[in-house]
Enzyme design. Sequence first.
Site, PDB file in Angstrom:
ATOM      1  N   MET A 172      -3.619  -7.231  -7.015  1.00 10.25           N
ATOM      2  CA  MET A 172      -2.987  -8.327  -7.746  1.00 10.25           C
ATOM      3  C   MET A 172      -3.962  -9.324  -8.381  1.00 10.25           C
ATOM      4  SD  MET A 172       0.033  -7.321  -7.593  1.00 10.25           S
ATOM      5  CE  MET A 172       0.977  -8.679  -8.289  1.00 10.25           C
TER       6      MET A 172
ATOM      7  N   ASN B  10      -4.798   2.057 -13.476  1.00  6.02           N
ATOM      8  CA  ASN B  10      -3.823   1.117 -12.905  1.00  6.02           C
ATOM      9  C   ASN B  10      -2.415   1.681 -13.039  1.00  6.02           C
ATOM     10  OD1 ASN B  10      -2.843  -1.389 -11.854  1.00  6.02           O
ATOM     11  ND2 ASN B  10      -2.335  -2.063 -13.931  1.00  6.02           N
TER      12      ASN B  10
ATOM     13  N   HIS C  33       1.603   0.284 -13.295  1.00  6.22           N
ATOM     14  CA  HIS C  33       2.352  -0.947 -13.574  1.00  6.22           C
ATOM     15  C   HIS C  33       3.844  -0.625 -13.614  1.00  6.22           C
ATOM     16  CE1 HIS C  33       2.956  -4.985 -15.115  1.00  6.22           C
ATOM     17  NE2 HIS C  33       3.861  -4.447 -15.922  1.00  6.22           N
TER      18      HIS C  33
ATOM     19  N   GLY D 275       0.789  -1.235   0.000  1.00  7.48           N
ATOM     20  CA  GLY D 275       0.000   0.000   0.000  1.00  7.48           C
ATOM     21  C   GLY D 275       0.814   1.275   0.000  1.00  7.48           C
TER      22      GLY D 275
END
Length: 194
Positions: free
Chosen positions: A94, A111, A113, A16
């Site tokens: 995940m 998102n 990445h 987090g």
Amino acid sequence: MKRTKPRLAVLISGTGSNMEAIAAACRSGLLDAEIAVVISDNPNAAGLSRARKMRIETVACPYKRGIPRGENEIPIIEEIRGRDVDWIVLAGYMKILTSDFVRTFPGRVVNIHPSLLPAFPGAHAIRDALDAGADFTGVTIHIVDELVDHGPIIAQEEVVILPGDTEETLASRIHAVEHKLYPRTLQELIHEDI
Ligand code: GRF
């Protein structure tokens, strides 16, 4: 009651640190938004305690094996729907989302990445970049579509791979970039500068 700020649901599975960076940016005013809830599929995620310490509401929706992914997503969708959320922010979440989930919130799921997509998609992007002997990798922020680690790219930043880098040293430089890039990009996205 009139709402003042765009509301985010942040989905996590682990540490987090990106959620924390986003929460800090909301507090400092760098990001003009508020986190309505932090949701985790993993009830033991360290990020849930980090969020609670910041007095952010948290919900665990433990992932149950042996039932379809879509069924596992139902409680998550209900939690989001019940909170008048504007954007769903994946921050180290995940689990692969179903097409139904993505279609429920079209164009509203973001998102981050840890590679320069389309290079090194998947769960081991940092290790894969090292194993490939790449000279550089980076960070991508994108809108989520129905494919994995795919969808319109809204920001990318390069991170050089140094001789002798390990997964740990490279991950720590990638995270440092993420913690600045994610709040800044969300601010631009949410306030329609992108
Ligand atoms: C980040 O590297 C992010 O790019 C990837 O998962 C990691 C999450 O880290 N999707 P944290 O939980 O935010 O510390």
